[in-house]
Scaffold this active site. Structure first.
Site, mmCIF file in Angstrom:
data_model
loop_
_atom_site.group_PDB
_atom_site.id
_atom_site.type_symbol
_atom_site.label_atom_id
_atom_site.label_comp_id
_atom_site.label_asym_id
_atom_site.label_seq_id
_atom_site.Cartn_x
_atom_site.Cartn_y
_atom_site.Cartn_z
ATOM 1 N N GLY A 206 9.043 -5.456 2.939
ATOM 2 C CA GLY A 206 10.109 -4.621 3.496
ATOM 3 C C GLY A 206 11.351 -4.818 2.640
ATOM 4 N N GLY A 207 11.509 -4.014 1.620
ATOM 5 C CA GLY A 207 12.726 -4.032 0.821
ATOM 6 C C GLY A 207 12.824 -5.128 -0.222
ATOM 7 N N ILE B 47 6.550 -5.577 7.169
ATOM 8 C CA ILE B 47 6.496 -4.444 8.070
ATOM 9 C C ILE B 47 6.066 -3.175 7.321
ATOM 10 C CG2 ILE B 47 8.266 -5.309 9.636
ATOM 11 C CD1 ILE B 47 10.321 -3.513 8.238
ATOM 12 N N ASN C 241 -4.697 -0.185 8.427
ATOM 13 C CA ASN C 241 -3.413 0.491 8.578
ATOM 14 C C ASN C 241 -3.319 1.108 9.969
ATOM 15 O OD1 ASN C 241 -1.096 1.940 8.363
ATOM 16 N ND2 ASN C 241 -1.727 3.181 6.608
ATOM 17 N N SER D 10 0.828 -1.205 0.000
ATOM 18 C CA SER D 10 0.000 0.000 0.000
ATOM 19 C C SER D 10 0.864 1.258 0.000
ATOM 20 C CB SER D 10 -0.898 -0.001 1.232
ATOM 21 O OG SER D 10 -1.696 1.170 1.244
ATOM 22 N N CYS E 5 1.091 3.620 9.919
ATOM 23 C CA CYS E 5 1.757 4.684 9.175
ATOM 24 C C CYS E 5 2.537 5.559 10.154
ATOM 25 C CB CYS E 5 0.756 5.538 8.410
ATOM 26 S SG CYS E 5 1.575 6.907 7.566
ATOM 27 N N GLY F 156 7.146 -3.181 -2.683
ATOM 28 C CA GLY F 156 6.840 -1.776 -2.417
ATOM 29 C C GLY F 156 7.721 -0.829 -3.190
ATOM 30 N N THR G 176 6.876 0.984 7.254
ATOM 31 C CA THR G 176 8.209 1.596 7.228
ATOM 32 C C THR G 176 8.733 1.865 8.637
ATOM 33 O OG1 THR G 176 7.162 3.742 7.036
ATOM 34 C CG2 THR G 176 7.884 2.704 4.997
#
Lengths: 307, 259
Positions: free
Chosen positions: A247-248, A195, A131, A21, A134, A269, A197
């Protein structure tokens, strides 16, 4: 050709690769490059009850191995999302499975958005992603995802408001992410995604000012991957819920690593910004990997860590 | 998205460079004011793409003019001829084609002059370039504009070329010279310059389009990183954020929000 379908209990995806997202707009932005229905699911940018402006600019800054963002959940609001061709009606025409990321400033607002999406578009939505993580908005993000009591309130309120499958997106900015996964499980969430950020800061040494107007932002990109892998594995050991790992992830090998750590599916992402075709390459790699390792189904990968 | 070979990539003067790509998939549909989003290399500190205004697009070739300002642009400046680059484009909304009855006036700051260059080919009535820069060594493309039939007027902060002052200080002379003619303005340059230009155009009841952008990330409208304030016509006097990569970078003067 391995079986790529993945089962989340309440819903199934044609393959384990979705988009994270906030990195994929509302889907149509990337359909100029390829048929987005090839993805396991498209996870759209956060939707709340009313339109929101987001944070002041600059909102993004590049760092070694990734980037910081502090977009602040700019969005059209649920009404426009449901009825404007640029959003849900347009994305549905592509045939893509859609997961809607939702947020609000109060638990009631989260519930209101969930109820509205169910009432007006149940058949068009595969699942909701709550969410609570954030890092760039206080109420509606960080506060709910880092306080166990507030997390419980929000997840329970959404659970009571909808029968749609629920995914809770967890914050890495906590001492124990497993604790929050347990809360999600106890409150009726059907899956967890992690995860979001990592809260971070970057400073321009010439001006001695933060590069982001919001001062802090969320770190994403390859730099965060080892942290994310560790957290996915922690959560895998703590709960029975299926996990969407992210995550990455830049390539298929990264995605496989997440699945070995315990993820049932993965999300791409920041890599979308570098290579719009990255999610498709991940799907192909996972398939080849399974073939190479004699796995009939991608589900054999999940939690297959040997030590 | 296309893989494009660098045909040439060389220094114009100072920190200014010009790169030409073999881009048969991108060049034919490129319009003035649009940009290309280039993946420069695979290094971890310049992972994200960089946006560049399209300076020229003809015969399947694409030209950008850029200034080395940071890691990304210095990496780009180091790429030799023959390098294959991954390019997304043409991106964004460009300038509208000059109407048959107007004289286009490009109002540019520094290398902003790259973005309006293709207007010289679309104009039926020649045109004018008003170019502002810090000093003479920051002027570029003036010869190309002149060759393409545009009158060039210059303002520099230090007075080393043209008049000493801002690009907007060229307006009295321009408006006097083109009295009675229908002018249409195209702006590209640093943000404060564009805001000053927008105010001046409104004050003089002139019309135009301005290329306004912010630090970009995805370049395709997905991340909402590069938003700029535009007028919210549904709520007069209020602003809203628009994505400079997808809703812009070119906006009509009526949409430009000036604080």
């Amino acid at each position: 050709m391995a079986e790529l379908k993945v089962d989340f209990g309440k819903f199934q995806l044609k393959n384990p690769v979705m988009t994270a997202s906030g990195t994929f707009g509302y889907g149509l932005e990337y359909s100029q490059f390829y048929d987005i229905s090839r993805l396991g699911a498209v996870v759209v940018k956060g939707i709340r009850s009313v339109p929101s402006d987001g944070n002041p600019t600059p909102r993004v800054a590049e760092v070694t191995g990734g980037m910081l963002n502090a977009i602040g959940l700019q969005g059209p609001g649920v009404e426009k999302f449901l009825h404007d061709e640029h959003y849900l009606p347009g994305v549905k025409k592509t045939g893509a499975a859609v997961i809607v990321n939702i947020w609000g400033k109060t638990a009631e607002e989260y519930a209101e958005v969930a109820a509205r999406l169910e009432a007006e578009a149940k058949a068009d939505i595969t699942a909701l992603e709550i969410n609570i993580s954030c890092p760039n908005v206080k109420a509606g993000g960080a506060a709910f995802g880092t306080d166990p009591k507030l997390a419980e309130q929000v997840i329970s309120a959404v659970r009571n408001a909808t029968t749609l499958p629920l995914i809770t997106k967890l914050s890495p900015n906590v001492t124990s992410i497993a604790e929050f996964a347990r809360i999600a499980e106890a409150c009726g969430s059907d899956a967890v995604s992690l995860i979001n950020t990592l809260s971070a800061m970057v400073i321009d040494i010439e001006t001695r000012r933060t590069k982001l107007a919001n001062r802090t932002g969320g770190l994403s990109g390859p730099a965060v991957k080892p942290v994310a892998i560790r957290m996915v594995n922690e959560v895998y050991k703590a709960v029975k819920l299926p996990i969407i790992g992210m995550g990455g992830i830049c390539n298929g090998a990264d995605a496989v690593e997440f699945m070995i750590a315990g993820a049932t599916a993965v999300a791409v992402g920041t890599a979308n910004f570098v290579d719009p075709f990255a999610p498709l390459a991940v799907i192909d790699f996972i398939n080849d990997y399974c073939d190479r390792h004699g796995m009939k189904s991608v589900s054999e990968l999940t939690g297959s860590l040997l030590n | 998205m296309a893989t494009c070979k660098i045909i040439s990539n060389s220094r114009m003067h100072g920190d200014y460079f010009r790169a030409v790509f073999d881009a048969p998939e991108i060049a034919p549909t490129s319009n003035p004011g649009q940009f290309v989003h280039i993946r420069i290399d695979n290094r971890l500190d310049t992972m994200l793409r960089r946006p560049f205004s399209i300076h020229n697009a003809e015969n399947g070739r694409l030209t950008i003019v850029y200034k080395v300002v940071g890691k990304g642009t210095s990496a780009l400046a180091g790429l030799p001829e023959g390098t294959l680059c991954d390019i997304i484009g043409p991106c964004g909304k460009g300038f509208s084609r000059p109407a048959d009855d107007v004289i286009p006036v490009a109002v540019c700051g520094g290398y902003g002059a790259a973005a309006t260059f293709m207007l010289t080919r679309q104009s039926k009535n020649g045109g004018v370039l008003l170019l502002g820069a810090r000093s003479e060594k920051d002027l570029l493309l003036t010869g190309e504009y002149a060759q393409a039939g545009f009158q060039v007027k210059i303002a520099t902060d230090d007075g080393s070329a043209g008049i000493k002052g801002r690009v907007t200080d060229l307006f009295p002379e321009l408006l006097e010279e083109y009295k009675g003619k229908k002018l249409f303005f195209y702006g590209c340059g640093p943000h404060p310059m564009l805001m000053a230009l927008a105010r001046l155009l409104r004050e003089k009841a002139l019309d135009g389009e301005l290329s306004v952008d912010h630090i970009m990330c995805c370049g395709v409208g997905a991340c909402f990183g590069c938003v700029v304030k535009v007028n919210d016509h549904a709520h007069p006097g209020e602003w809203m954020y628009a994505r400079s990569c997808a809703d812009g970078p070119v906006f009509k003067l009526a949409d430009i929000y000036t604080e």
